[in-house]
Design a protein around this motif. Structure first.
Motif, PDB file in Angstrom:
ATOM      1  N   LYS A 257      35.757  -5.065 -15.906  1.00 38.56           N
ATOM      2  CA  LYS A 257      36.757  -5.444 -14.918  1.00 38.56           C
ATOM      3  C   LYS A 257      37.557  -4.220 -14.489  1.00 38.56           C
ATOM      4  CE  LYS A 257      37.316 -10.056 -16.952  1.00 38.56           C
ATOM      5  NZ  LYS A 257      38.286 -11.011 -17.591  1.00 38.56           N
ATOM      6  N   VAL A 258      38.138  -4.310 -13.306  1.00 38.07           N
ATOM      7  CA  VAL A 258      38.969  -3.215 -12.797  1.00 38.07           C
ATOM      8  C   VAL A 258      40.096  -2.946 -13.789  1.00 38.07           C
ATOM      9  CG1 VAL A 258      40.508  -2.505 -10.942  1.00 38.07           C
ATOM     10  CG2 VAL A 258      38.392  -3.708 -10.403  1.00 38.07           C
ATOM     11  N   GLY A 259      40.297  -1.690 -14.130  1.00 39.79           N
ATOM     12  CA  GLY A 259      41.339  -1.300 -15.075  1.00 39.79           C
ATOM     13  C   GLY A 259      40.832  -1.070 -16.475  1.00 39.79           C
ATOM     14  N   GLU A 260      39.639  -1.617 -16.800  1.00 37.16           N
ATOM     15  CA  GLU A 260      39.075  -1.381 -18.129  1.00 37.16           C
ATOM     16  C   GLU A 260      38.536   0.048 -18.221  1.00 37.16           C
ATOM     17  OE1 GLU A 260      37.651  -5.704 -19.795  1.00 37.16           O
ATOM     18  OE2 GLU A 260      36.187  -4.529 -18.664  1.00 37.16           O
ATOM     19  N   THR A 261      38.332   0.510 -19.450  1.00 38.83           N
ATOM     20  CA  THR A 261      37.849   1.869 -19.689  1.00 38.83           C
ATOM     21  C   THR A 261      36.545   1.811 -20.484  1.00 38.83           C
ATOM     22  OG1 THR A 261      40.095   2.770 -19.694  1.00 38.83           O
ATOM     23  CG2 THR A 261      38.372   4.117 -20.700  1.00 38.83           C
ATOM     24  N   LEU A 262      35.571   2.584 -20.033  1.00 41.11           N
ATOM     25  CA  LEU A 262      34.311   2.731 -20.742  1.00 41.11           C
ATOM     26  C   LEU A 262      34.153   4.213 -21.102  1.00 41.11           C
ATOM     27  CD1 LEU A 262      31.591   1.575 -21.730  1.00 41.11           C
ATOM     28  CD2 LEU A 262      30.655   2.066 -19.452  1.00 41.11           C
ATOM     29  N   ASP A 263      34.281   4.499 -22.380  1.00 45.19           N
ATOM     30  CA  ASP A 263      34.245   5.890 -22.853  1.00 45.19           C
ATOM     31  C   ASP A 263      35.296   6.710 -22.110  1.00 45.19           C
ATOM     32  OD1 ASP A 263      32.238   5.140 -24.586  1.00 45.19           O
ATOM     33  OD2 ASP A 263      30.634   5.676 -23.205  1.00 45.19           O
ATOM     34  N   GLN A 264      34.862   7.703 -21.287  1.00 46.69           N
ATOM     35  CA  GLN A 264      35.807   8.587 -20.608  1.00 46.69           C
ATOM     36  C   GLN A 264      36.168   8.107 -19.197  1.00 46.69           C
ATOM     37  OE1 GLN A 264      34.265  12.764 -20.940  1.00 46.69           O
ATOM     38  NE2 GLN A 264      32.476  11.728 -21.803  1.00 46.69           N
ATOM     39  N   PHE A 265      35.720   6.905 -18.812  1.00 42.60           N
ATOM     40  CA  PHE A 265      35.827   6.497 -17.423  1.00 42.60           C
ATOM     41  C   PHE A 265      36.591   5.183 -17.258  1.00 42.60           C
ATOM     42  CE2 PHE A 265      31.936   8.918 -18.104  1.00 42.60           C
ATOM     43  CZ  PHE A 265      32.104   9.948 -17.182  1.00 42.60           C
ATOM     44  N   GLU A 266      37.519   5.205 -16.304  1.00 43.71           N
ATOM     45  CA  GLU A 266      38.311   4.013 -15.967  1.00 43.71           C
ATOM     46  C   GLU A 266      37.684   3.333 -14.754  1.00 43.71           C
ATOM     47  OE1 GLU A 266      42.764   2.737 -14.321  1.00 43.71           O
ATOM     48  OE2 GLU A 266      42.269   4.852 -14.761  1.00 43.71           O
ATOM     49  N   ILE A 267      37.492   2.013 -14.840  1.00 48.28           N
ATOM     50  CA  ILE A 267      36.869   1.259 -13.753  1.00 48.28           C
ATOM     51  C   ILE A 267      37.875   1.079 -12.621  1.00 48.28           C
ATOM     52  CG2 ILE A 267      35.620  -0.839 -13.142  1.00 48.28           C
ATOM     53  CD1 ILE A 267      34.282   0.925 -15.304  1.00 48.28           C
ATOM     54  N   ILE A 268      37.494   1.523 -11.428  1.00 46.56           N
ATOM     55  CA  ILE A 268      38.366   1.416 -10.252  1.00 46.56           C
ATOM     56  C   ILE A 268      37.927   0.275  -9.347  1.00 46.56           C
ATOM     57  CG2 ILE A 268      39.257   2.647  -8.235  1.00 46.56           C
ATOM     58  CD1 ILE A 268      40.146   3.788 -10.928  1.00 46.56           C
ATOM     59  N   GLU A 269      36.599   0.092  -9.217  1.00 51.08           N
ATOM     60  CA  GLU A 269      36.098  -0.885  -8.242  1.00 51.08           C
ATOM     61  C   GLU A 269      34.624  -1.167  -8.546  1.00 51.08           C
ATOM     62  OE1 GLU A 269      35.240  -1.000  -3.385  1.00 51.08           O
ATOM     63  OE2 GLU A 269      36.454   0.607  -4.291  1.00 51.08           O
ATOM     64  N   ILE A 270      34.182  -2.395  -8.248  1.00 50.85           N
ATOM     65  CA  ILE A 270      32.750  -2.709  -8.314  1.00 50.85           C
ATOM     66  C   ILE A 270      32.157  -2.389  -6.942  1.00 50.85           C
ATOM     67  CG2 ILE A 270      31.015  -4.503  -8.660  1.00 50.85           C
ATOM     68  CD1 ILE A 270      32.947  -5.932 -10.491  1.00 50.85           C
ATOM     69  N   LEU A 271      31.292  -1.393  -6.889  1.00 51.39           N
ATOM     70  CA  LEU A 271      30.711  -0.969  -5.610  1.00 51.39           C
ATOM     71  C   LEU A 271      29.512  -1.801  -5.206  1.00 51.39           C
ATOM     72  CD1 LEU A 271      30.812   2.916  -6.079  1.00 51.39           C
ATOM     73  CD2 LEU A 271      32.336   1.521  -4.685  1.00 51.39           C
ATOM     74  N   HIS A 272      28.719  -2.209  -6.182  1.00 50.27           N
ATOM     75  CA  HIS A 272      27.462  -2.907  -5.862  1.00 50.27           C
ATOM     76  C   HIS A 272      26.992  -3.661  -7.092  1.00 50.27           C
ATOM     77  CE1 HIS A 272      23.387  -3.662  -4.364  1.00 50.27           C
ATOM     78  NE2 HIS A 272      22.947  -3.181  -5.501  1.00 50.27           N
ATOM     79  N   GLN A 273      26.409  -4.817  -6.874  1.00 52.29           N
ATOM     80  CA  GLN A 273      25.756  -5.520  -7.962  1.00 52.29           C
ATOM     81  C   GLN A 273      24.564  -6.292  -7.422  1.00 52.29           C
ATOM     82  OE1 GLN A 273      28.032  -8.652  -9.901  1.00 52.29           O
ATOM     83  NE2 GLN A 273      29.524  -8.663  -8.236  1.00 52.29           N
ATOM     84  N   SER A 274      23.491  -6.261  -8.198  1.00 52.65           N
ATOM     85  CA  SER A 274      22.280  -6.999  -7.850  1.00 52.65           C
ATOM     86  C   SER A 274      21.822  -7.749  -9.084  1.00 52.65           C
ATOM     87  CB  SER A 274      21.191  -6.022  -7.381  1.00 52.65           C
ATOM     88  OG  SER A 274      20.812  -5.166  -8.455  1.00 52.65           O
ATOM     89  N   ARG A 275      20.642  -8.349  -9.000  1.00 58.68           N
ATOM     90  CA  ARG A 275      20.139  -9.090 -10.163  1.00 58.68           C
ATOM     91  C   ARG A 275      19.909  -8.164 -11.359  1.00 58.68           C
ATOM     92  NH1 ARG A 275      14.869 -12.087  -8.430  1.00 58.68           N
ATOM     93  NH2 ARG A 275      14.498 -10.002  -7.575  1.00 58.68           N
ATOM     94  N   ALA A 276      19.652  -6.870 -11.083  1.00 57.79           N
ATOM     95  CA  ALA A 276      19.306  -5.951 -12.172  1.00 57.79           C
ATOM     96  C   ALA A 276      20.411  -4.967 -12.518  1.00 57.79           C
ATOM     97  CB  ALA A 276      18.034  -5.184 -11.821  1.00 57.79           C
ATOM     98  N   SER A 277      21.184  -4.525 -11.544  1.00 56.37           N
ATOM     99  CA  SER A 277      22.072  -3.390 -11.801  1.00 56.37           C
ATOM    100  C   SER A 277      23.499  -3.644 -11.334  1.00 56.37           C
ATOM    101  CB  SER A 277      21.524  -2.134 -11.116  1.00 56.37           C
ATOM    102  OG  SER A 277      21.491  -2.316  -9.713  1.00 56.37           O
ATOM    103  N   LEU A 278      24.391  -2.811 -11.835  1.00 59.80           N
ATOM    104  CA  LEU A 278      25.801  -2.794 -11.449  1.00 59.80           C
ATOM    105  C   LEU A 278      26.208  -1.351 -11.199  1.00 59.80           C
ATOM    106  CD1 LEU A 278      27.207  -5.265 -14.111  1.00 59.80           C
ATOM    107  CD2 LEU A 278      27.664  -5.479 -11.669  1.00 59.80           C
ATOM    108  N   VAL A 279      26.958  -1.131 -10.122  1.00 63.22           N
ATOM    109  CA  VAL A 279      27.465   0.207  -9.827  1.00 63.22           C
ATOM    110  C   VAL A 279      28.977   0.113  -9.685  1.00 63.22           C
ATOM    111  CG1 VAL A 279      27.384   2.193  -8.289  1.00 63.22           C
ATOM    112  CG2 VAL A 279      25.322   0.828  -8.658  1.00 63.22           C
ATOM    113  N   TYR A 280      29.685   0.906 -10.478  1.00 61.55           N
ATOM    114  CA  TYR A 280      31.146   0.915 -10.454  1.00 61.55           C
ATOM    115  C   TYR A 280      31.649   2.237  -9.891  1.00 61.55           C
ATOM    116  CZ  TYR A 280      30.673  -2.805 -14.013  1.00 61.55           C
ATOM    117  OH  TYR A 280      30.339  -3.948 -14.703  1.00 61.55           O
ATOM    118  N   LYS A 281      32.779   2.162  -9.218  1.00 67.47           N
ATOM    119  CA  LYS A 281      33.522   3.371  -8.893  1.00 67.47           C
ATOM    120  C   LYS A 281      34.469   3.612 -10.061  1.00 67.47           C
ATOM    121  CE  LYS A 281      36.857   5.125  -5.467  1.00 67.47           C
ATOM    122  NZ  LYS A 281      37.598   4.760  -4.223  1.00 67.47           N
ATOM    123  N   VAL A 282      34.411   4.809 -10.634  1.00 68.48           N
ATOM    124  CA  VAL A 282      35.190   5.096 -11.842  1.00 68.48           C
ATOM    125  C   VAL A 282      35.953   6.406 -11.667  1.00 68.48           C
ATOM    126  CG1 VAL A 282      33.565   3.860 -13.342  1.00 68.48           C
ATOM    127  CG2 VAL A 282      33.264   6.314 -12.950  1.00 68.48           C
TER     128      VAL A 282
END
Length: 564
Positions: A257-282
């Motif tokens: 979700k926006v605001g969460e952190t994964l390792d060194q990266f903070e999630i800013i926005e979900i750019l794209h999602q499909s049945r297989a993949s997710l792309v976040y702006k971080v």
């Protein structure tokens, strides 16, 4: 497990005034060993010619240097062929520029070991032997004239002809193998039975190499004697998976979700999602720099094929440095807690998103887009990479005005594991006709997809109509785009129709050829494509039509004869 081996090298002058043999090796470690392998080479300057030593030494030195400078996406035989032909041209040019060097040439035998396999290249009468399970086998064929009085005369050598013909081979490595590269100063002096006895000794490779050269001189050899010995102590796993072995245990994260952190990266926005993949702006927590983070949907956590595909995409994208593709941030596996990779983020939108927002592409705009797209496709093809899914959704136009090609998820660079898993993926309406007949992807199938992309951006239609998944379409003649957009100039229509031709041989041969056609435009327009004759469109050969016509005429004549 990495590839582990021991080596030995010995080269002696013997009774000659100078040593015209030259041997060398490069044995890198860590990532370079896994990616490019270790390389060994032996060359024998053609005796009796000035410059034999120079030809041997410069050929080997340039080979060992240039091989590691070739793109990482090139397969080993292709990389070797490129550098060997360059070395051949250099030797020929030196012989032409310096009269005293006329006739300079050299034999060459080389071995590359990577992962679980070896690759060899050979020209001349140096040799490559392998001792396996007590059996000695010569893996090369001498390129000499098959006459008793001419068996010392080379038919092939580096610097002998404008066209260099090289024998390439490959095979599986096994623990305990001993590979030996040697010049004729050894194998022509020592019988093969003696060679086998010496190579079977329980001694380090260096000691055996020294024994080979010393004994060849003691046996009366008058030529230079050179040998490289490699003993295999351990072999690694498959090259790609070995290179990414540290990432195998990683699994996709839960949906972020926006605001969460994964390792060194903070999630800013979900750019794209499909049945297989997710792309976040971080955003990188420490530097504040913006990136795009790509991962898989959590449902694919236990899908090894999808995980391997994402790892392959990262591996491939890392090795392609081009302004027409996003650049991957190098991250070690131990810095990641989950399966993902990070690439440069560029503000803008895909061409498909611009279409969905009602953007109208002009012919001038499409011409520029086509040029940028083909430069990017050409850059991929020069790296021996086929994209296999060119379409508007995978073309991104940044606010900086630069077009970038996205998504190498189904790209092919010759790695068998990837091709077996996804033989011909892609979006059906952008797939070339031959792919529906189970042909392999090619440069021409990428060019076809580029042509359909331009067609769709101009007309929002497809040249052969929309194709649904699992549909097996039949292809006739493409609908000219001017039927939907009469303002399209004839020269641009001709380019698009040639790119989407049903027959691959009728398309542009390379991306650069299509790019040139777009650049010269109406100043040098290409000829329009010929429409398929009715006979060909019906799927009948001319003789079949003639047979049918002849039968009808005969029936008519018979009828007239009967009624008269």
């Amino acid at each position: 497990m990495a590839l582990v081996f021991r080596t030995g090298l010995s080269s002696v002058t013997g009774q000659r005034e100078r040593n015209e043999d030259f041997a060398s090796m490069v044995t890198p470690d860590h990532a370079t060993l896994k990616l490019k392998g270790a390389i060994f080479a032996v060359a024998d300057g053609v005796s009796g010619n000035a410059g034999g030593r120079e030809a041997a030494e410069m050929t080997v030195r340039s080979l060992l240097t240039d091989y590691y400078a070739t793109p990482d996406t090139w397969e080993i035989p292709a990389a070797l062929d490129k550098v060997l032909n360059a070395a051949n041209r250099w030797v020929l040019s030196q012989a032409m520029q310096h009269r005293e060097m006329a006739g300079m040439a050299t034999t060459l035998t080389l071995l590359v070991m990577r992962g679980q396999r070896y690759y060899s290249a050979h020209v001349g009468d140096s040799r490559l032997y392998r001792l396996r399970n007590g059996r000695l086998e010569c893996l090369t064929t001498d390129h000499v004239w098959d006459r008793p009085d001419m068996r010392h005369v080379l038919k092939r050598a580096v610097g002998l002809d404008q066209q260099l013909s090289v024998d390439y081979a490959e095979g599986q490595l096994q623990v305990g193998d001993r590979y030996v590269l040697m010049t004729d100063g050894i194998w022509a002096t020592l019988p093969e039975t003696r060679l086998q006895q010496l190579l079977q000794q329980y001694a380090p490779p260096q000691a055996i190499a020294d024994i080979l050269t010393r004994e060849s001189l003691q046996a009366g050899g008058s030529d230079n004697a050179t040998a490289i010995i490699i003993e295999i102590d351990a072999v690694s796993e498959n090259t790609l998976t070995d290179f990414l072995a540290g990432s195998r245990q990683l699994k996709p994260p839960a949906k972020l979700k926006v605001g969460e952190t994964l390792d060194q990266f903070e999630i800013i926005e979900i750019l794209h999602q499909s049945r297989a993949s997710l792309v976040y702006k971080v955003r990188h927590v420490q530097s504040g720099q913006l990136w795009a983070l790509k991962t898989l949907q959590p449902l694919l956590t236990n899908d090894p094929q999808s995980c391997s595909a994402l790892l392959n995409e990262e591996w491939l994208a890392k090795r392609i440095s081009s302004q027409y593709l996003p650049q991957v941030l190098p991250l070690d596996a131990d810095t990641r807690s989950h399966l993902y990779y990070v690439m440069s983020w560029h503000e803008g939108a895909t061409l498909q998103q611009r279409l969905q927002h009602g953007h109208h592409f002009t012919t001038a705009g499409i011409t520029r887009i086509g040029q940028e797209m083909l430069r990017g496709i050409g850059a991929l093809h020069r790296m021996h990479v086929l994209h296999r899914d060119i379409k508007p959704a995978n073309l991104h136009m940044g606010k900086d005005g630069r077009l970038r090609i996205l998504d190498l998820g189904v790209a092919s660079s010759g790695h068998i594991s990837t091709q077996e898993a996804m033989p011909n993926p892609g979006t059906p309406s952008f797939m070339a006709p031959e792919l529906f007949e189970h042909a392999e992807s090619s440069v021409q199938s990428d060019i076809y997809a580029a042509g359909v992309t331009l067609y769709y951006l101009l007309t929002r239609k497809y040249p052969y109509g929309e194709i649904e998944p699992f549909q097996h379409p039949r292809f006739g003649d493409p609908v000219p785009p001017t039927r939907y957009r009469p303002d399209i100039p004839g020269w641009l229509e001709n380019i698009i129709l040639r790119a989407v031709a049903r027959n691959p041989a009728s398309r542009f041969e390379t991306a650069e050829e299509m790019l040139l056609a777009l650049e010269v435009g109406e100043t040098r327009p290409i000829l329009p494509m010929q429409r398929t004759p009715l006979i060909a469109r019906a799927g009948l050969q001319q003789w079949q039509w003639m047979a049918v016509s002849s039968l009808l005429i005969n029936l008519l004549l018979l009828y007239l004869l009967l009624v008269s």
